[in-house]
Design a protein around this motif. Structure first.
Motif, PDB file in Angstrom:
ATOM      1  N   ASN A  76      18.945  41.864  24.252  1.00  0.00           N
ATOM      2  CA  ASN A  76      18.152  42.399  23.161  1.00  0.00           C
ATOM      3  C   ASN A  76      18.641  41.845  21.835  1.00  0.00           C
ATOM      4  O   ASN A  76      19.717  41.243  21.752  1.00  0.00           O
ATOM      5  N   TRP A 125       8.900  38.904  20.783  1.00  0.00           N
ATOM      6  CA  TRP A 125      10.055  39.749  21.113  1.00  0.00           C
ATOM      7  C   TRP A 125       9.694  41.229  21.085  1.00  0.00           C
ATOM      8  O   TRP A 125      10.193  41.997  21.887  1.00  0.00           O
ATOM      9  N   GLU A 140       7.941  41.964  24.283  1.00  0.00           N
ATOM     10  CA  GLU A 140       8.902  41.975  25.383  1.00  0.00           C
ATOM     11  C   GLU A 140       9.848  43.181  25.316  1.00  0.00           C
ATOM     12  O   GLU A 140      10.643  43.389  26.233  1.00  0.00           O
ATOM     13  N   ARG A 194      12.315  43.593  23.184  1.00  0.00           N
ATOM     14  CA  ARG A 194      13.681  43.111  22.948  1.00  0.00           C
ATOM     15  C   ARG A 194      14.246  43.471  21.577  1.00  0.00           C
ATOM     16  O   ARG A 194      15.446  43.338  21.365  1.00  0.00           O
ATOM     17  N   LEU A 195      13.388  43.878  20.646  1.00  0.00           N
ATOM     18  CA  LEU A 195      13.856  44.165  19.288  1.00  0.00           C
ATOM     19  C   LEU A 195      14.333  45.605  19.168  1.00  0.00           C
ATOM     20  O   LEU A 195      13.629  46.542  19.555  1.00  0.00           O
TER      21      LEU A 195
END
Length: 165
Positions: free
Chosen positions: A5, A34, A37, A39-40
């Motif tokens: 992440n 992101w 996904e 991931r942030l």
């Protein structure tokens, strides 16, 4: 291989957490990807350290850096003259803990900030003068082994992630 992440300055996602009560959204296709996904991971170290929003602008005194603040050689001073170093260090430590808890191997931080600056920070004169250096949170994240990128280095972060590391 697990996907890492990315800890991101909350203001870069448009959240109104900056000293002036505003966000500073970073618009880029990689941010959209992101986000999609998942991931942030957004974080504001200044709020985490107990500072209010809005708040007076703050800079690291005398052309020093976040490393100097961590080591007790310099202070983060608000334009009003109040020393807010403890809040900045506490927020930076919480950012490290938060990043570790959320599997962040990378951080994407807003440049110039006395917390998040990684390419440059302001010189403490409140005149717009700046110099190369790390803010408090950026320095603590690097010490913890988290790779730090500024909002101007999003292409470099995207390339780093493409390497699969």
């Amino acid at each position: 291989m697990s996907v890492s992440n990315i800890l991101i300055s909350a203001c870069l996602l448009g959240r109104p957490v900056r000293y002036d009560g505003k966000g500073k959204p970073l618009v880029h296709p990689a941010i959209d990807r992101w986000k999609a996904e998942g991931r942030l991971v957004a974080f504001c170290p200044e709020q985490a350290g107990g500072l209010s929003t809005p708040r007076p602008p703050a800079e690291i005194e005398g052309g020093a850096t976040g490393e100097d603040v961590i080591e007790g050689r310099a202070s983060v001073i608000e334009k009003t003259g109040r020393d807010v170093s403890q809040a900045f260090v506490e927020g930076g430590r919480k950012a490290v803990d938060f990043a570790r808890a959320h599997g962040c191997a990378y951080a994407l931080l807003i440049d110039g900030s006395p917390s998040c600056g990684s390419g440059f920070i302001y010189d403490g004169s409140f005149s717009g003068g700046r110099h190369p250096g790390l803010g408090v949170t950026a320095a603590l994240l690097r010490r913890a082994g988290i790779e730090v990128f500024s909002d101007r280095e999003i292409e470099a972060l995207a390339a780093r992630l493409a390497e699969g590391t």
